[in-house]
Design a protein around this motif. Structure first.
Motif, mmCIF file in Angstrom:
data_model
loop_
_atom_site.group_PDB
_atom_site.id
_atom_site.type_symbol
_atom_site.label_atom_id
_atom_site.label_comp_id
_atom_site.label_asym_id
_atom_site.label_seq_id
_atom_site.Cartn_x
_atom_site.Cartn_y
_atom_site.Cartn_z
ATOM 1 N N LEU A 24 -24.119 21.862 4.460
ATOM 2 C CA LEU A 24 -23.710 19.857 4.636
ATOM 3 C C LEU A 24 -22.846 20.497 3.732
ATOM 4 O O LEU A 24 -21.607 19.882 4.128
ATOM 5 C CB LEU A 24 -25.265 19.915 4.479
ATOM 6 N N GLY A 25 -22.789 21.275 2.494
ATOM 7 C CA GLY A 25 -21.612 20.405 1.806
ATOM 8 C C GLY A 25 -20.655 21.785 1.718
ATOM 9 O O GLY A 25 -19.857 21.258 1.876
ATOM 10 N N LEU A 58 -24.898 20.189 10.843
ATOM 11 C CA LEU A 58 -25.914 18.951 11.105
ATOM 12 C C LEU A 58 -27.488 19.266 11.553
ATOM 13 O O LEU A 58 -28.421 19.330 10.768
ATOM 14 C CB LEU A 58 -25.275 17.083 11.456
ATOM 15 N N VAL A 59 -27.190 20.041 12.203
ATOM 16 C CA VAL A 59 -28.033 20.577 13.029
ATOM 17 C C VAL A 59 -28.792 21.659 12.101
ATOM 18 O O VAL A 59 -28.992 22.338 11.786
ATOM 19 C CB VAL A 59 -27.963 21.158 14.435
ATOM 20 N N GLY A 60 -27.288 22.663 11.897
ATOM 21 C CA GLY A 60 -27.309 24.168 10.538
ATOM 22 C C GLY A 60 -28.117 23.633 9.503
ATOM 23 O O GLY A 60 -29.420 24.102 9.441
ATOM 24 N N GLY A 61 -28.012 22.418 8.875
ATOM 25 C CA GLY A 61 -29.035 23.372 8.292
ATOM 26 C C GLY A 61 -29.903 22.329 7.577
ATOM 27 O O GLY A 61 -31.130 22.884 6.684
ATOM 28 N N TYR A 62 -29.708 21.368 9.165
ATOM 29 C CA TYR A 62 -31.861 21.242 9.113
ATOM 30 C C TYR A 62 -32.105 22.453 9.356
ATOM 31 O O TYR A 62 -33.431 21.981 8.829
ATOM 32 C CB TYR A 62 -31.844 20.036 9.606
ATOM 33 N N LEU A 63 -31.704 22.856 10.380
ATOM 34 C CA LEU A 63 -32.632 24.063 10.457
ATOM 35 C C LEU A 63 -32.864 25.401 9.344
ATOM 36 O O LEU A 63 -33.643 25.717 9.358
ATOM 37 C CB LEU A 63 -32.231 24.548 12.228
ATOM 38 N N VAL A 64 -31.886 25.306 8.716
ATOM 39 C CA VAL A 64 -31.926 26.237 7.834
ATOM 40 C C VAL A 64 -32.721 25.580 6.534
ATOM 41 O O VAL A 64 -34.111 26.484 5.877
ATOM 42 C CB VAL A 64 -30.834 26.893 6.274
ATOM 43 N N ALA A 65 -33.104 24.918 6.375
ATOM 44 C CA ALA A 65 -33.899 23.378 5.310
ATOM 45 C C ALA A 65 -35.090 23.547 6.180
ATOM 46 O O ALA A 65 -35.859 24.521 5.174
ATOM 47 C CB ALA A 65 -33.566 22.720 4.704
ATOM 48 N N ARG A 66 -35.427 23.727 6.825
ATOM 49 C CA ARG A 66 -37.066 24.040 8.055
ATOM 50 C C ARG A 66 -37.549 25.155 8.123
ATOM 51 O O ARG A 66 -38.802 25.751 7.411
ATOM 52 C CB ARG A 66 -36.721 23.429 9.528
#
Length: 99
Positions: free
Chosen positions: A33-34, A13-21
């Motif tokens: 996330l998937g 959840l943290v990593g997905g946000y960080l990658v997207a950001r």
């Protein structure tokens, strides 16, 4: 010993946000996330059964969904860290601590 799911669920959840950001590519964050969600769901099912896996996946997905409106109230990082903590704690309590 098998890899615990709690840090994977919370970390994704943290990593997905960080990658997207950082990349500006939201689907890339969604891919994180998937992949992590699919792995965790398989492990939850194997360790604790399908009903628990379903509940944990629902918690994981609800956390992702809730992080968006929550971010408007408390900020992006606090929101992401909160839902990650909830998902990780639920994963540990319902699947990982069983051994």
């Amino acid at each position: 010993m098998a890899l615990p799911t709690a840090p994977v669920a919370a970390g994704s959840l943290v990593g997905g946000y960080l990658v997207a950001r950082e990349t500006g590519v939201r689907p890339l964050g969604g891919a994180v996330l998937g992949v992590a969600g699919a792995w965790c769901t398989r492990e939850w099912s194997r360790r604790a059964g399908a009903p628990v896996a379903t509940a944990l996946l629902a918690t994981y997905l609800a956390g992702f969904g809730a992080s968006h409106p929550l971010a408007k109230r408390i900020g992006a990082w606090p929101s992401v860290l909160t839902v990650a903590a909830v998902s990780g704690a639920a994963s540990w309590a319902l699947a990982d601590r069983r051994g």
